[in-house]
Design an enzyme around this catalytic site. Structure first.
Site, PDB file in Angstrom:
ATOM      1  N   LYS A 138       0.850  -1.209   0.000  1.00 36.96           N
ATOM      2  CA  LYS A 138       0.000   0.000   0.000  1.00 36.96           C
ATOM      3  C   LYS A 138       0.876   1.246   0.000  1.00 36.96           C
ATOM      4  O   LYS A 138       2.038   1.203   0.410  1.00 36.96           O
ATOM      5  CB  LYS A 138      -0.934   0.020   1.216  1.00 36.96           C
TER       6      LYS A 138
ATOM      7  N   VAL B  60      11.397  -4.222   2.284  1.00 37.39           N
ATOM      8  CA  VAL B  60      11.104  -4.346   3.717  1.00 37.39           C
ATOM      9  C   VAL B  60      11.496  -3.062   4.452  1.00 37.39           C
ATOM     10  O   VAL B  60      12.473  -2.411   4.098  1.00 37.39           O
ATOM     11  CB  VAL B  60      11.875  -5.562   4.294  1.00 37.39           C
TER      12      VAL B  60
ATOM     13  N   GLY C 212       7.815   1.392   4.501  1.00 35.15           N
ATOM     14  CA  GLY C 212       6.575   2.162   4.570  1.00 35.15           C
ATOM     15  C   GLY C 212       5.542   1.714   3.555  1.00 35.15           C
ATOM     16  O   GLY C 212       4.536   2.393   3.348  1.00 35.15           O
ATOM     17  N   LEU C 213       5.778   0.561   2.924  1.00 35.58           N
ATOM     18  CA  LEU C 213       4.846   0.050   1.911  1.00 35.58           C
ATOM     19  C   LEU C 213       3.921  -1.009   2.478  1.00 35.58           C
ATOM     20  O   LEU C 213       3.119  -1.600   1.747  1.00 35.58           O
ATOM     21  CB  LEU C 213       5.630  -0.527   0.723  1.00 35.58           C
TER      22      LEU C 213
ATOM     23  N   GLY D 206       4.593  -4.018   3.801  1.00 40.72           N
ATOM     24  CA  GLY D 206       4.875  -5.400   3.387  1.00 40.72           C
ATOM     25  C   GLY D 206       4.489  -6.434   4.436  1.00 40.72           C
ATOM     26  O   GLY D 206       3.739  -7.373   4.147  1.00 40.72           O
ATOM     27  N   GLY D 207       4.981  -6.269   5.662  1.00 42.69           N
ATOM     28  CA  GLY D 207       4.661  -7.233   6.726  1.00 42.69           C
ATOM     29  C   GLY D 207       3.175  -7.239   7.025  1.00 42.69           C
ATOM     30  O   GLY D 207       2.577  -8.296   7.265  1.00 42.69           O
TER      31      GLY D 207
ATOM     32  N   ASP E 240      -1.912  -0.760   9.571  1.00 46.16           N
ATOM     33  CA  ASP E 240      -2.136  -1.005   8.140  1.00 46.16           C
ATOM     34  C   ASP E 240      -2.929  -2.285   7.890  1.00 46.16           C
ATOM     35  O   ASP E 240      -3.447  -2.498   6.788  1.00 46.16           O
ATOM     36  CB  ASP E 240      -0.791  -1.163   7.406  1.00 46.16           C
TER      37      ASP E 240
END
Ligand code: C5P
Length: 312
Positions: A22, A111, A114-115, A117-118, A152
């Site tokens: 995201k 990783v 700020g996208l 991923g986790g 998130d």
């Protein structure tokens, strides 16, 4: 690289999906709660870039295997602290099922960038388990499971490509997806620890900008309105701590000026370190600023969430 707990037998029903990353098209950090957590107001948008996630039940033992180009060189750390693992534990704790699982993740999302991923992996594991479950949970229950895993995760457990979120991300207003656009991500060779970014904001005494304006959801039905709202409260503090991010954002904003698209956007992704650009071009390959070499990743915004596929 892999981490595993328990003996594994890879048979049984299997669910697969793509855990899409995201970006936050705007992000305002509001009140700090007594717990230390901060209230947010943000516009989430999924990307087509994602980790490949496979979940098997009907296996013996519990395992998590991670591989892929975006694996951190130091590995994924203790398996029990991994968000995908904790998501499976949360699902099993709430529903009493499953006892055992095998999760495989091919990491493609940078990783610590700020996208999300986790968080996307955690959302994908919850969606996969729900697709396999004898008694699937309704979405409201899935959001409740997702919220304690991080701000998130609620958005990333929904079937929505675009949504406004408040609170700690658990209060969501789903919006119709916007037309797909190309996105260039500039991924730094380092990440920003989310907790540090919030601490920097607190230390600077900064919340959201005082001139933050009220908006109607009509403003969010076209890229022109979104571009007017584009903003990230983390930017001033993160760029103050990491000047190469400021310089890189300058490169992106020069590309916007050169390109002339009035709906172009250049922002820090979440709490960083990745920055992203919509509506202007950057050369493929690498960006070198202040002695730091970053990788450009070309992706697109998503107008749908990749479905979970189930097979025996
Ligand atoms: O959501 P996530 O688990 O990534 O958050 C990491 C840390 O960032 C939290 O432990 C907390 O210190 C801070 N945080 C916050 N307010 C939020 C989300 C995260 O203060 N809404």
């Amino acid at each position: 690289m892999s981490s595993a707990v328990g003996a594994r037998r890879k048979t049984g029903p299997v669910a697969r999906t793509v855990a899409q990353a995201k970006v936050n098209l705007f992000l305002r950090v509001l009140a700090r709660e007594a717990s230390g957590y901060h209230q947010l107001e943000t516009l989430f948008c999924r990307l087509d870039l994602g980790d490949a996630v496979v979940v098997r039940t009907g296996v013996r033992g519990r395992s998590l295997d991670c591989s892929g180009d975006a694996m951190p060189s130091q590995g994924i750390g203790p398996v029990e602290r991994n968000l995908a693992w904790r998501a499976a534990e949360a699902y099993a704790g709430a529903t009493g099922w499953p006892n055992d699982w095998a999760i495989e993740i091919e990491k493609r999302i940078p990783v610590g960038g700020g996208l999300g991923g986790g968080s996307a992996d955690a959302g994908a594991v919850l969606r996969c388990l729900n697709a396999l479950a004898p008694e699937p949970l309704p979405e409201a229950a899935m959001l409740l499971l997702a919220a304690p895993l991080g701000s998130d995760v609620p958005f990333l457990v929904t079937e929505s490509a675009l949504a406004l979120a408040w609170g700690r991300g658990e209060r969501l207003l789903k919006l119709p997806a916007l037309p797909v656009r190309d996105v260039t991500l500039v991924a730094f060779p380092f990440g920003v620890v989310t907790r540090d970014a919030y601490t920097w904001l607190d230390d600077a005494g900064r919340g959201t900008r005082p001139d933050a304006v009220a908006f109607s959801t009509d403003d969010l039905s076209a890229w022109s309105g979104v571009a007017r709202m584009a903003h990230n409260d983390f930017e001033p503090v993160v760029t103050a701590h990491i000047p190469s991010i400021a310089t890189t954002l300058g490169v992106l904003r020069s590309a916007i000026t050169a390109g002339g698209d009035p709906n172009a956007i250049a922002l820090l992704a979440g709490s960083g370190a990745t920055v992203f650009l919509l509506g202007a071009d950057l050369p493929r390959g690498e960006v070198r600023v202040d002695g730091v070499t970053s990788r450009t990743v070309h992706a697109r915004t998503a107008d749908r969430v990749v479905a979970v596929e189930v097979s025996d």
